[in-house]
Design a protein around this motif. Structure first.
Motif, PDB file in Angstrom:
ATOM      1  N   ASP A 126     -14.489 -19.376  11.679  1.00  0.00           N
ATOM      2  CA  ASP A 126     -14.369 -20.551  12.544  1.00  0.00           C
ATOM      3  C   ASP A 126     -13.693 -21.710  11.827  1.00  0.00           C
ATOM      4  O   ASP A 126     -12.967 -22.492  12.446  1.00  0.00           O
ATOM      5  CB  ASP A 126     -15.759 -20.978  13.025  1.00  0.00           C
ATOM      6  CG  ASP A 126     -16.304 -20.031  14.079  1.00  0.00           C
ATOM      7  OD1 ASP A 126     -15.530 -19.214  14.590  1.00  0.00           O
ATOM      8  OD2 ASP A 126     -17.503 -20.122  14.384  1.00  0.00           O
ATOM      9  N   ARG A 155     -10.011 -21.250  12.109  1.00  0.00           N
ATOM     10  CA  ARG A 155      -9.542 -21.643  13.442  1.00  0.00           C
ATOM     11  C   ARG A 155      -9.491 -23.167  13.577  1.00  0.00           C
ATOM     12  O   ARG A 155      -8.605 -23.703  14.247  1.00  0.00           O
ATOM     13  CB  ARG A 155     -10.455 -21.036  14.506  1.00  0.00           C
ATOM     14  CG  ARG A 155     -10.432 -19.516  14.548  1.00  0.00           C
ATOM     15  CD  ARG A 155     -11.230 -18.979  15.713  1.00  0.00           C
ATOM     16  NE  ARG A 155     -11.280 -17.523  15.728  1.00  0.00           N
ATOM     17  CZ  ARG A 155     -12.271 -16.800  15.217  1.00  0.00           C
ATOM     18  NH1 ARG A 155     -13.315 -17.426  14.673  1.00  0.00           N
ATOM     19  NH2 ARG A 155     -12.237 -15.485  15.262  1.00  0.00           N
ATOM     20  N   ASN A 192      -6.073 -25.203  14.564  1.00  0.00           N
ATOM     21  CA  ASN A 192      -6.060 -26.060  15.754  1.00  0.00           C
ATOM     22  C   ASN A 192      -5.780 -27.518  15.401  1.00  0.00           C
ATOM     23  O   ASN A 192      -5.081 -28.226  16.136  1.00  0.00           O
ATOM     24  CB  ASN A 192      -7.405 -25.948  16.476  1.00  0.00           C
ATOM     25  CG  ASN A 192      -7.389 -26.598  17.843  1.00  0.00           C
ATOM     26  OD1 ASN A 192      -6.336 -26.882  18.394  1.00  0.00           O
ATOM     27  ND2 ASN A 192      -8.550 -26.845  18.386  1.00  0.00           N
TER      28      ASN A 192
END
Length: 490
Positions: A310, A313, A317
């Motif tokens: 995570d 990610r 992003n």
């Protein structure tokens, strides 16, 4: 413009710096450690999207450094209760120290990233133009001020940036506790990850085995809640005395390997540690120009090992959003263009002919404008930021030329009173719009005009006035007989 400051040189911080460099954004990575990545039993499970991200960032050895699982099985006591084949969706199991070393090699080869080791953040200030950070050296104690456009805290669960921003980190502090070990051994279920609940041997509630490259396995044991009291001399380097040190750990390893293999195989214990699973979420991920990412923003359970995935990610992003804010000019500021880049009529120097008339005036770092001018790509794909992963520009600008752009829409005004209404007799300061003419009307007035002066209305609808279009009064019809024979006065 000032570079982006990244606090923390873990996998998430290094991945964010590399992702920013792909968008041509410089960054400064402040690392409290010495830059050494020692071997540890920590691992990470990556899917196809995370593996593709690492390849784009420059770590091309992610697939070769990881082990691929064929299936994930769940056992209870002596029977298999669940089997999940992973042929169609390969899963990569990678040691965290290998991942961090690969990202550091990619950072070293990137000129837009400045990596500063042995630096601890002690103070943080931000204003409308950027962020200022004061650091102290871990060896000499030297104080240094750093200036950046934005700041991202990727410094783990005990984030210093989060504490300086006074952001709460509520949640459950200790959900599960696990003992972790890295063992070199040959198990009968090679290539499969196994979760064994209520195993037949005594002493363990749950055991798990996950394959790693080079014949290594990561073994996990779920520990009972609470912190046990030490029953033997305490190792100063251990945080769980009596569980992951000494004879207690060896007993767990031998019992687990014997239960899976039928007899104790030859093995080599390489590393051991403990892990406390927490579930926490920051109250907010942003404060002004400062952001949180990775474990500094959220913590999950330990079984899926999705914390680092995570965090990657988060870096992917956040990078393109920071790049968009970094490349766009400030409102009212002049827009510099690269030498030889096409420009529109509003931005080209005086006397210079534009090579791409349709390019928007605010395209600052658009590399595709040269292709737009050649006609190989429409101007609609021009953008100040280019996506290096797809090798194309983001379609954010209209394809219409700047000279022929439609004028901005004007605000619609309420209609005026119709011509010939008594509103023409109103004072000059009185409103002309029917929206404000809402006063009661005499019975002899038409509702077409709704305005009435504050005083008595003037005599405008009568004989000789000539107004018959808006008032209900109409002049009497002339007599039907010859002149002089009417019934009126002579």
């Amino acid at each position: 413009m000032d570079p982006v400051i990244v606090v923390g040189a873990g996998p998430v911080g290094l991945a964010l710096a590399l992702a920013l460099a792909r968008h041509e954004v410089p960054s400064i990575v402040l690392d409290e450690g010495a830059g050494v990545c020692p071997e540890s039993p920590r691992t990470v499970v990556l899917g196809e999207d995370a593996a593709a991200l690492l390849a784009r960032l420059g770590y091309h050895r992610a697939v070769s450094d990881a082990a691929t699982w064929d299936a994930f099985t769940v056992w209870r006591r002596r029977a298999e209760v669940l089997r999940i084949p992973l042929d169609g969706a390969p899963v990569l199991h990678l040691a965290q120290h290998r991942l961090q070393r690969g990202l550091r090699d990619a950072v070293t080869a990137t000129p837009l990233i400045q990596l500063v080791s042995l630096t601890k953040v002690v103070e943080l200030e931000q204003d409308r133009d950027g962020v200022s950070v004061r650091t102290t050296g871990s060896r000499d104690g030297a104080r240094t001020w750093w200036r950046g456009s934005h700041l991202v805290g990727c410094d783990g669960a005990r984030s210093t940036v989060r504490k300086l921003l006074k952001i709460r980190f509520p949640g459950r502090p200790a959900v599960d506790r696990h003992a972790v070990a890295t063992v070199r051994v040959d198990l009968p279920f090679a290539g499969e990850a196994r979760l064994h609940r209520e195993p037949p041997w005594r002493g363990d509630r749950e055991a798990c085995a996950r394959p790693l490259p080079d014949g290594l396995w990561r073994l996990d044991w779920r520990l009972p809640p609470g912190r046990p009291a030490p029953t033997e001399p305490v190792d100063p380097h251990a945080t769980w005395p009596g569980i992951v040190t000494g004879d207690t750990l060896l007993t767990r390893v031998k019992a687990t390997l014997t239960g899976w293999c039928g007899e104790l195989p030859a093995y080599e214990l390489l590393a051991a540690a403990d892990h406390t699973a927490q579930q926490r979420l920051a109250a907010r991920f942003r404060s002004g120009r400062c952001f949180l990412a990775g474990d500094a923003a959220h913590l999950h359970g330990a079984l899926g090992m999705q914390n680092l995935a995570d965090g990657l990610r988060d870096a992917d992003n956040l990078s393109w959003r920071l790049a968009l804010a970094w490349h766009l000019p400030r409102p009212g500021a002049p827009v510099p263009l690269r030498p030889g880049a096409p420009c529109s009529t509003a931005t080209r120097p005086s006397g210079a002919a534009p090579s791409a008339p349709g390019c928007a005036p605010w395209t600052r770092r658009c590399r595709c404008c040269a292709r737009c001018a050649a006609g190989s790509r429409p101007v609609a794909h021009c953008s100040p930021v280019r996506s290096a992963s797809t090798r194309r520009c983001w379609p954010t600008v209209s394809s219409a030329p700047a000279a022929s752009a439609a004028p901005p829409p004007t605000r619609r005004r309420p209609p005026a009173c119709p011509a010939g209404c008594p509103c023409s007799a109103r004072p000059a300061a009185a409103p002309r719009s029917p929206r404000t003419c809402r006063r009661p009307l005499p019975a002899s007035r038409s509702p077409t005009c709704r305005w009435s002066p504050p005083t008595a209305p003037p005599t405008v609808c009568g004989p000789g006035s000539g107004r018959t279009s808006c008032c209900s009064w109409s002049p009497p019809a002339p007599p039907s007989g010859p002149p002089g024979t009417g019934s009126g006065p002579a």
